[in-house]
Structure formats: structure tokens, C-alpha cells
Write a protein that holds these residues in place. Structure first.
Motif, short mmCIF file in Angstrom:
data_model
loop_
_atom_site.label_atom_id
_atom_site.label_comp_id
_atom_site.label_asym_id
_atom_site.label_seq_id
_atom_site.Cartn_x
_atom_site.Cartn_y
_atom_site.Cartn_z
N VAL A 186 0.78 -1.17 -0.06
CA VAL A 186 -0.05 0.10 -0.05
C VAL A 186 0.78 1.25 0.01
CG1 VAL A 186 -1.66 -1.11 1.39
CG2 VAL A 186 -0.06 0.02 2.64
N VAL A 187 0.33 2.35 -0.39
CA VAL A 187 1.22 3.72 -0.63
C VAL A 187 0.78 4.37 0.73
CG1 VAL A 187 1.76 5.60 -1.73
CG2 VAL A 187 1.01 3.72 -2.77
N ARG A 188 1.59 4.68 1.62
CA ARG A 188 1.41 5.52 2.85
C ARG A 188 2.31 6.70 2.78
NH1 ARG A 188 0.83 1.15 6.48
NH2 ARG A 188 -1.48 0.39 6.30
N GLN A 189 1.92 8.08 2.78
CA GLN A 189 2.84 9.06 2.73
C GLN A 189 3.62 8.90 1.81
OE1 GLN A 189 4.01 8.59 6.87
NE2 GLN A 189 2.22 9.34 7.71
N GLY A 190 3.29 8.58 0.40
CA GLY A 190 4.07 8.67 -0.60
C GLY A 190 4.95 7.49 -0.90
N GLN A 191 5.07 6.50 0.26
CA GLN A 191 5.89 5.32 0.10
C GLN A 191 5.28 3.94 -0.02
OE1 GLN A 191 9.40 5.48 0.68
NE2 GLN A 191 9.00 7.71 0.62
N VAL A 192 5.82 3.05 -0.90
CA VAL A 192 5.01 1.90 -0.82
C VAL A 192 5.51 0.96 0.24
CG1 VAL A 192 4.76 -0.33 -2.59
CG2 VAL A 192 5.05 2.17 -3.48
N VAL A 193 4.71 0.58 1.01
CA VAL A 193 4.94 -0.19 2.13
C VAL A 193 4.03 -1.60 2.32
CG1 VAL A 193 5.56 1.62 3.60
CG2 VAL A 193 3.14 1.08 3.74
N PRO A 194 4.26 -2.63 3.03
CA PRO A 194 3.53 -3.62 2.98
C PRO A 194 2.35 -3.16 3.97
CG PRO A 194 5.72 -4.06 4.11
CD PRO A 194 5.69 -2.79 3.84
N GLY A 195 1.18 -3.69 3.46
CA GLY A 195 -0.09 -3.33 4.04
C GLY A 195 -1.14 -4.59 3.99
N LYS A 196 -2.32 -4.28 4.68
CA LYS A 196 -3.43 -4.97 4.56
C LYS A 196 -4.45 -4.75 3.60
CE LYS A 196 -2.14 -7.98 8.34
NZ LYS A 196 -1.73 -9.20 7.86
N THR A 197 -5.06 -5.17 2.69
CA THR A 197 -6.01 -4.60 1.95
C THR A 197 -7.34 -5.46 2.07
OG1 THR A 197 -5.15 -5.61 -0.03
CG2 THR A 197 -4.71 -3.42 0.18
N LEU A 198 -8.63 -4.77 1.94
CA LEU A 198 -9.77 -5.73 1.72
C LEU A 198 -10.66 -4.79 0.56
CD1 LEU A 198 -12.29 -7.32 2.96
CD2 LEU A 198 -12.57 -5.48 4.75
N ARG A 199 -11.18 -5.69 -0.07
CA ARG A 199 -11.87 -5.30 -1.16
C ARG A 199 -13.56 -5.48 -0.91
NH1 ARG A 199 -7.05 -6.17 -3.42
NH2 ARG A 199 -6.54 -4.47 -5.22
N LEU A 200 -14.31 -4.53 -1.18
CA LEU A 200 -15.59 -4.67 -0.88
C LEU A 200 -16.29 -4.20 -2.02
CD1 LEU A 200 -15.82 -2.66 2.76
CD2 LEU A 200 -15.84 -4.97 2.14
N THR A 201 -17.40 -4.88 -2.51
CA THR A 201 -18.15 -4.72 -3.66
C THR A 201 -19.54 -4.84 -3.27
OG1 THR A 201 -16.38 -5.91 -4.87
CG2 THR A 201 -18.55 -5.56 -6.19
N VAL A 202 -20.12 -3.42 -3.81
CA VAL A 202 -21.48 -3.59 -3.46
C VAL A 202 -22.38 -3.77 -4.88
CG1 VAL A 202 -23.68 -1.97 -2.93
CG2 VAL A 202 -21.68 -2.24 -1.38
N SER A 203 -23.33 -4.54 -5.02
CA SER A 203 -24.09 -4.82 -6.15
C SER A 203 -25.34 -4.19 -5.66
CB SER A 203 -24.16 -6.19 -6.46
OG SER A 203 -23.19 -7.03 -6.54
N ALA A 204 -25.97 -3.40 -6.72
CA ALA A 204 -27.17 -2.35 -6.27
C ALA A 204 -28.05 -2.53 -7.68
CB ALA A 204 -26.77 -0.79 -6.00
N ASP A 205 -29.36 -2.12 -7.24
CA ASP A 205 -30.40 -2.16 -8.21
C ASP A 205 -30.41 -0.87 -8.61
OD1 ASP A 205 -32.93 -2.02 -9.31
OD2 ASP A 205 -33.98 -3.17 -7.60
N HIS A 206 -30.13 -0.57 -9.96
CA HIS A 206 -30.17 0.67 -10.52
C HIS A 206 -31.59 1.10 -10.71
CE1 HIS A 206 -28.07 3.95 -11.95
NE2 HIS A 206 -27.10 3.41 -12.52
N ARG A 207 -32.65 0.61 -10.50
CA ARG A 207 -33.90 1.43 -10.64
C ARG A 207 -34.16 2.22 -9.41
NH1 ARG A 207 -37.71 -4.07 -10.62
NH2 ARG A 207 -36.27 -4.49 -9.01
#
Lengths: 441, 363
Positions: free
Chosen positions: A394-415
Motif C-alpha cells: 500500500v502507499v502511505r505518505q508517498g511510500q510503498v509499504v506492506p499493508g493489509k487490503t480488503l476489497r468490498l463490492t456493492v451490487s445495487a439495483d439501478h432502478r
């Protein structure tokens, strides 16, 4: 008095169920309200209570047998009446129900080509429009697909004769009034063979692709009742609802640290999912447009965040609900989810425990997936797909450092909601999860 | 149900007619044809049943207007005063309510009265006695007073007797529990059914027809009776069932002859008793033909046809190939004019049209 007890519909979508076990046997006397049997619905195992009091005389459904709703399951008497006739009638009725259901599973006839669509009715014959009483009536709902003007008209004896010979009524020309098919029409069709059904195109047989190896290495597995409901509801959702998906990446380092602290220092068993459900509930309160259901005509927004949690089962899934999740602590949410999962795995969820959520969280984090998008659980308008927390740069304060990421995806009804609504919701959710002390407030 | 002990009905058409110069056209003695059969008319068959049963049973008495000295307004009781005397064949004043009540009282105290209405239209004067007393007494007395009463007389339209005197009462009297309603179409049926009526203990409405009194038939000399609730097949056919009672049986047979010429074979079922009704026989026939036309002289609303159609719908729905058709007296007071009377009654031309409708033929 002879009581014929019919197999009950124990959930709104139930058309058949498996009788898991009888709790009574012939000769037992039962009181109204006493449990007769356990029934596996499309969702859970439910106890079936007797609607009548009397002596159990005959059980017409065997344990582990799949039965249609409204089949006669048991016969009770109050006076020791002779039940031979009632039993015979019930068996016949059950067979009819089963064969009617089998017939209904035949695929519908192909729609007629567009060229043969009926011409528009001449103006003179058009029905008069209904008088419009409202000065500003809302626009009419989109009309249903055109149906044939009416079904086949046929006399009772002709219908019986045609059914006995399995004739295709649509290919018999009716000579009675208004094209009514009468006995002679059926007899003529029988004589010239014109209404024989085309050899069934192996309707229920597997398609060509699925030719099975004769050695038994390939298997065709019919849907369980639960699988059938999942198939039906999710196909409907994906076909009907204009889905769109929005993904957000969360820096999960603080979240992981918080969980470790709680479990190590407090002796709790908090999971990442418990924290996410809590965060989702708070975010929904801030963005009520996503805490909603949609019926195609209107959207209903809810005050309470009743979050359905997808639970995987050996062949399917179920979504029990954490009601009022916004008003519960992480610890309460966690305990509730564990109880619900246990009941779901034992098949003992009651309908009230899985019907009526306002939003769904589906978490495949335990399987280590990078990201995924889920199908909306109708009539809800959105579902949150939670992937695994991964060690990534991950990039923290302009530096690439080891990090932990989580991807969240929302599916939604466009109606019901737009991209900006979902983006705002995900923004709040990310802020909560990246500053997880807020979840303990 | 017919069983082996029930004699088969004789043919409707006799080999020859009575000769009015040398042979009786009324009275209770038929003309012996020498082969175990006798030739007699409907009025003679009824008279013979009365005569035979009065000989058997000394408690049978006859009451009514002109039944004794005048031998009956239609000569149905001819010779009975001479045979049984004025204590058993009694002329009454013109008081239907009075002599019907008298007969009910007599029945309660051990006699077996036969009341003759000069016409069933006059039974309306005695309606309260028939409905409130005759049909209820056994029930209301806890079985202490059965009413072995036979009420008989001509029913339906005569020739040009207009609005008040042309009623057919099968449907009206069938409506009330406690009454048996018999409506025979032939001398054979009339005799056998009247003898049954005189040997049982319920009030019976025995509906004759002025226009059939002279109808002649060869019937057995030997004694026979016909049970209630057993229909008779007056004609066999495969295409359409016609249910008809009383005079309508003859119109139905006429229509069936005409229809046979265009290839429609009708089966004519004569229930003979409207109550109890032999619905099994009707259903059996409809199972064969899949079509049914009901012909009656009663009105359409709540008539015999309404009842038969409803029961067929209940019992033979899956056997029907067409809606049940009803041919009834049209719902208007009977006109006096002959041509209008003809159109009002369920005559053969209307039956033919109804059968064609049931068979999906053009009218």
C-alpha cells in the motif's frame, strides 16, 4: 368425524417439502396443536402442528418422502369411523397432485413467431377505456406481455377423452359455438391422428452436452428443494434487476489490529465479519437509500438495519438476519450470527429468522478470494460482497509499504439507487473500517 | 333399478284400437285379447287399478266432485259406485279444501282415501291441507299418523282451457318433502304405479293428463305393480338423452322419430315418478349419449329440468358434451288461442330444436 390433514405450506415459496419424520403413529390420539411431524421446507426443518384433535388412523406420506403441498398427509378420526373410502380418495388425490406438478414442469410451448402475432383489434371492437376518475392519474404500469385472448374451450367429456389419449388440444379444431371442442372433434382427431403430441423433445432429459459416461463416473443430481428455490429466485433477480457493481478498497490494518486486541485482551471471539456487519449497519443508517426494498413501482426505505448474512450450506445457502444490527454491539452481533449459523447448518431456522432483511452481507473472506460481486437478494436493493484481507503493498505518505487490503463490492439495483449513492455508502463504510474504534462506540 | 321381477313395459302402440261401437272405452274391464293381454285406455287402466285395489282392501274409499253418480268428470271412476256402493265412492260438494282435509283425517283414523281433483289446478284451493297437513302429519306426530292418501286427477294443459286451468304441478309438489309425485305417461305405467300408491302409507300426488285418457295400450291381464323411483326407457338411442314425463313423453317420442330421419338417435327416459327421481337411470343414459334435453310441462324456473340439469352437473359433469337443454312451458299465463297454446307448450318442434342445439346441429 374424519379429518384429512393436508401437507402444509410452511413458507411463502413452498410448493413441496420432505417429510423428515413422523412424531405420531397410527393409533395415537393427538390434540390440536400437538406436533405431528417434522417437515423440511425449501429453507429449514419446521415442526408441523396438528390443526385437529382425534385419533391418528393412517399416515399417507412415508418418512423422507417428498410431498406436494396440499397432499393428504394423515387421516384422523374422532369416532373410529371407517376410513377405507377416505384413504382411497386421498391416495388418488395425491397422485393427481403429483402428476399435475410433473406436467407443469414441462417447458412451455415456444412463443409464436412475431409475424403471426394477432393484428391489432379494429377500433370499433376495442373496449371502451375505463372512465378516468383521477384528474392526474399516475401513468399506467407497463402492460403485461400479451396473453392469448382465451384458453381452449372444450366440453367436459371431450376434455376427458382428449386427456385419456394425451392429445394436444391446441391442434384440435373445435366445431362447437365459438370454437368449442366437442366430443366429435376429439374423435375425429383420434381417427386421423392429427393431434398427437410431437414426440417429446426429451424435455426433462439432460441436454446433449451432458451425455453421461456409462460407467457411472458422471452424475446428474436433481435439485434439492433448497437448490430449486435458489435457482428460481436468483435467476429472477439477475434477469429482472438492472445490477451494477461498485468496488472500494479498504486499508484493513487497523481492523485486523482491533480484532486481535479484542480477542487477545478481552477473550472474545470477534470476527472480521462481525465488525463489517456492524460497520455496514452504521453506514446504512447514514445512507438509508441502500437500506431499502424495491417492488418495481416504489422503493421502501427502512429505519432499522436488518442485515441478512449469507451462510453457506453443503448444497446451497441461506441468509438469516441480524435484526436491528445498528443498535447492537459487535459482540452481540457476533454471538447472534454464530447462533444463526449453527441453526442454519442444522436446518432449524424458523421462517421469521430468514425472512424480511433490508440488506445482505456476503463474505467469502475465509476462502481467500481477491474480490467478487454478488447477486442482489430481492426485494432488497443492494448486497455487499466482502473478499479476503490480503497482504498487499500500500502507499502511505508517498511510500510503498506492506499493508493489509480488503476489497468490498456493492451490487445495487439501478432502478432504486444510483452510482453516487453506492459510492457515498462505500466511502462511509471505508472510513468506519479504517477507523474501527468508531465501531465500538 | 329394474330387476328380474319387474315386468317389461309393453309396446306403446297396440295392434288394434278399441271399437267404440262394440267395446267399452271406459270402465274397469279391458278387452281380453286372448293372449294374456288386454286392450284398454289410460282412463280404463286407472279405473282398473282402483277397482282391483278396492276389492283387495276394504279401507279404500274414493271422494271427489262427481266421482260417484256422474262416474267422474272424465269417466275415470265409471262403474265403481255400482261395484262398491255410496259408502266407498262418495260425491262431495265443490270444496277441495274441505274434502281433502276430510280425507287426511280419514287416513289418520285408518282408511285409505283416494281424492279425485277434477283438475290439479283445483288442488291449489286445498294447498294448505296438502302441504301443511298431508305431507307433515306423519313427521309431526312422531310416526303415529301416517297418511296413506292418494290424490289424483288430470294435470297439465287440456285443450284450450286457458290460464288458470293449464298448470302442470310436478315441480310444485316435488318441492316439498313428504309427498310422492307420480306422473305416468302410459296405461301400463299408470296402472302399476297407482296400485303401488294404494299399497303404501305416504301421501301421493298422482298426476294424470286429460289428453292421455283415451291413449290405448295392450297391457298384461295378470297383476303387476311398478315401484316408485324406477325410470323406464321409452326409446333407445345413442346421440341424445331426452328426459320427459307425462304427456311430454309422447311429444319427445314424436320428436325422436323426426330426428331419426336426420340421423340423430334419441334415447327417451321416462322417470315415471318425479319424486323420488331415478337420477341413476338418467345418468346412465347421459354416460352413453353425453347430451341431455329435459322436456316438461312445468315452467322453466325451478322446474324438473332445473333439477335434472343440476344433478347431472353434480353427478355426470365429465360426461357432458353440451349444456343441458330445457324445453318447458314458456313462462307466461297459458293463452286461450290455440295457436298460442301450441307455442307455449313444449311441443315436438321445440324439442327438435333443443336436441339439435345439444348436438351442435344448425336449428
Amino acid at each position: 368425524m374424519i379429518h384429512e390433514l393436508t401437507f402444509p405450506a410452511l413458507s411463502p415459496t413452498m410448493s413441496e417439502g420432505t417429510l423428515v419424520a413422523w412424531r405420531v403413529k397410527p393409533g395415537d390420539s393427538v390434540k390440536a396443536g400437538q406436533v405431528l411431524a417434522e417437515i423440511q421446507t425449501d429453507k429449514a426443518i419446521v415442526e408441523w402442528e396438528s390443526p385437529e384433535s382425534g385419533t391418528v388412523r393412517e399416515l399417507l406420506i412415508a418418512p423422507n418422502q417428498v410431498a406436494k403441498v396440499n397432499s393428504v398427509a394423515a387421516i384422523l378420526t374422532t369416532q373410529g369411523e371407517d376410513i377405507a373410502e377416505a384413504v382411497a380418495r386421498a391416495r388418488a388425490a395425491n397422485e393427481r397432485l403429483a402428476s399435475a406438478a410433473a406436467a407443469a414442469q414441462q417447458p412451455p410451448a415456444a412463443p409464436p413467431p412475431a409475424a403471426s402475432a394477432p393484428p391489432p383489434a379494429p377500433l370499433a371492437a376495442a373496449p371502451k377505456p375505463a372512465p378516468n376518475f383521477a384528474a392526474s392519474a399516475p401513468p399506467a404500469a407497463p402492460s403485461a406481455p400479451a396473453k392469448p385472448a382465451r384458453g381452449v374451450r372444450i366440453t367436459p367429456v371431450a376434455a376427458r377423452l382428449a386427456a385419456a389419449h394425451d392429445l394436444d388440444l391446441t391442434r384440435i379444431r373445435g366445431t362447437g359455438p365459438d370454437g368449442r371442442i366437442v366430443r366429435v372433434d376429439v374423435e375425429r382427431a383420434l381417427a386421423d391422428g392429427s393431434a398427437r403430441r410431437a414426440a417429446a423433445p426429451a424435455a426433462s432429459a439432460p441436454p446433449k452436452l451432458a451425455v453421461l459416461r456409462p460407467d457411472g463416473a458422471d452424475q446428474r443430481v436433481p435439485f434439492t428443494p433448497m437448490r430449486a428455490v435458489i435457482a428460481q429466485r436468483l435467476a429472477q433477480s439477475k434477469q429482472l434487476i438492472p445490477h451494477f457493481a461498485v468496488e472500494q478498497i479498504v486499508d484493513a490494518a487497523a481492523l485486523v489490529a482491533l480484532r486481535e486486541q479484542l480477542n487477545r485482551l478481552e477473550g472474545l471471539r470477534v470476527t472480521i465479519n462481525d465488525l463489517i456487519v456492524r460497520a455496514a449497519a452504521l453506514a446504512l443508517r447514514a445512507h438509508p437509500r441502500l437500506n431499502a426494498t424495491c417492488d418495481g413501482q416504489s422503493v421502501t426505505r427502512y429505519d432499522s438495519a436488518d442485515i441478512a448474512v449469507a451462510v453457506a450450506l453443503p448444497d446451497g445457502l441461506i441468509t438469516p438476519i441480524v435484526f436491528k444490527a445498528h443498535a447492537k454491539s459487535v459482540r452481540q452481533i457476533g454471538e447472534e450470527i454464530r447462533q444463526l449459523v449453527k441453526k442454519a447448518q442444522e436446518g432449524r431456522l424458523q421462517p421469521a429468522e430468514f425472512q424480511g432483511g433490508t440488506f445482505t452481507v456476503s463474505n467469502l473472506g475465509a476462502s481467500g478470494v481477491a474480490s467478487f460481486s454478488a447477486i442482489i437478494n430481492p426485494p432488497q436493493v443492494a448486497i455487499l460482497a466482502v473478499a479476503a484481507i490480503r497482504d498487499e503493498p500500500v502507499v502511505r505518505q508517498g511510500q510503498v509499504v506492506p499493508g493489509k487490503t480488503l476489497r468490498l463490492t456493492v451490487s445495487a439495483d439501478h432502478r432504486a439507487v444510483d452510482g453516487a449513492d453506492v459510492a457515498a455508502f462505500l466511502q462511509t463504510l471505508r472510513e468506519l473500517l479504517e477507523n474501527p474504534a468508531t465501531l465500538l462506540a | 333399478m329394474l330387476d328380474a321381477s319387474t315386468p317389461l313395459a309393453p309396446p306403446l302402440k297396440p295392434r288394434r284400437a278399441l271399437d267404440p261401437k262394440s267395446e267399452p272405452i271406459n270402465g274397469y274391464r279391458g278387452v281380453d285379447l286372448g293372449d294374456g293381454r288386454q286392450l284398454l285406455s289410460m282412463r280404463m287402466a286407472i279405473c282398473q287399478a282402483l277397482y282391483e285395489e278396492m276389492q283387495r282392501d276394504p279401507t279404500i274409499v274414493i271422494l271427489g266432485e262427481e266421482v260417484a253418480e256422474y262416474n267422474g268428470a272424465y269417466k275415470v271412476t265409471k262403474g265403481l259406485l255400482d261395484a262398491f256402493g255410496p259408502e266407498r265412492v262418495i260425491d262431495t260438494p265443490i270444496t277441495e279444501s274441505g274434502f281433502t282435509g276430510l280425507a287426511i283425517g280419514a287416513a289418520m283414523t285408518g282408511l285409505r282415501p283416494v281424492v279425485e281433483f277434477m283438475s290439479w289446478n283445483f288442488s291449489f284451493v286445498a294447498f294448505d291441507q296438502i302441504i301443511s297437513n298431508a305431507s307433515k302429519m306423519c313427521y309431526m306426530s312422531g310416526g303415529a299418523f301416517p297418511i296413506p292418501l292418494v290424490m289424483r286427477g288430470p294435470n297439465g294443459a287440456g285443450p284450450r282451457v286457458s290460464s288458470q286451468h293449464s298448470h302442470a304441478v310436478e315441480a310444485i309438489y316435488s318441492h316439498f318433502p313428504g309427498l310422492i309425485v307420480v306422473s305416468p305417461s302410459t296405461p301400463y305405467d299408470a296402472k302399476g304405479l297407482l296400485k303401488t300408491a294404494l299399497r303404501q302409507n305416504n301421501p301421493v300426488c298422482f298426476l294424470e293428463n286429460e289428453m292421455l285418457y283415451s291413449f290405448e295400450q295392450e297391457i298384461p291381464l295378470a297383476e303387476y305393480t311398478i315401484p316408485f323411483g324406477v325410470a323406464d326407457l321409452k326409446r333407445e338411442g345413442r346421440d341424445c338423452t331426452i328426459v320427459a314425463v307425462n304427456r311430454c313423453v309422447h311429444w319427445a317420442l314424436e320428436a325422436a322419430e323426426e330426428l331419426a330421419r336426420e340421423g340423430i338417435e334419441c334415447e327417451v327416459v321416462d322417470p315415471r315418478t318425479v319424486k323420488p327421481l331415478d337420477i341413476e337411470a338418467i345418468v346412465r343414459s347421459v354416460r352413453k349419449t353425453n347430451r341431455c334435453v329435459v322436456v316438461e310441462e312445468c315452467y322453466r324456473t325451478g322446474g324438473i329440468g332445473a333439477e335434472v340439469a343440476a344433478q347431472l352437473m353434480e353427478l355426470a359433469f365429465d360426461d357432458l358434451d353440451a349444456p343441458v337443454q330445457r324445453v318447458t312451458t314458456t313462462e307466461n299465463p297459458m293463452p286461450y288461442a290455440a295457436n298460442l297454446e301450441h307455442e307455449t307448450l313444449p311441443k315436438p318442434h321445440r324439442i327438435i330444436a333443443a336436441v339439435r342445439r345439444a348436438c351442435y346441429r344448425s336449428p
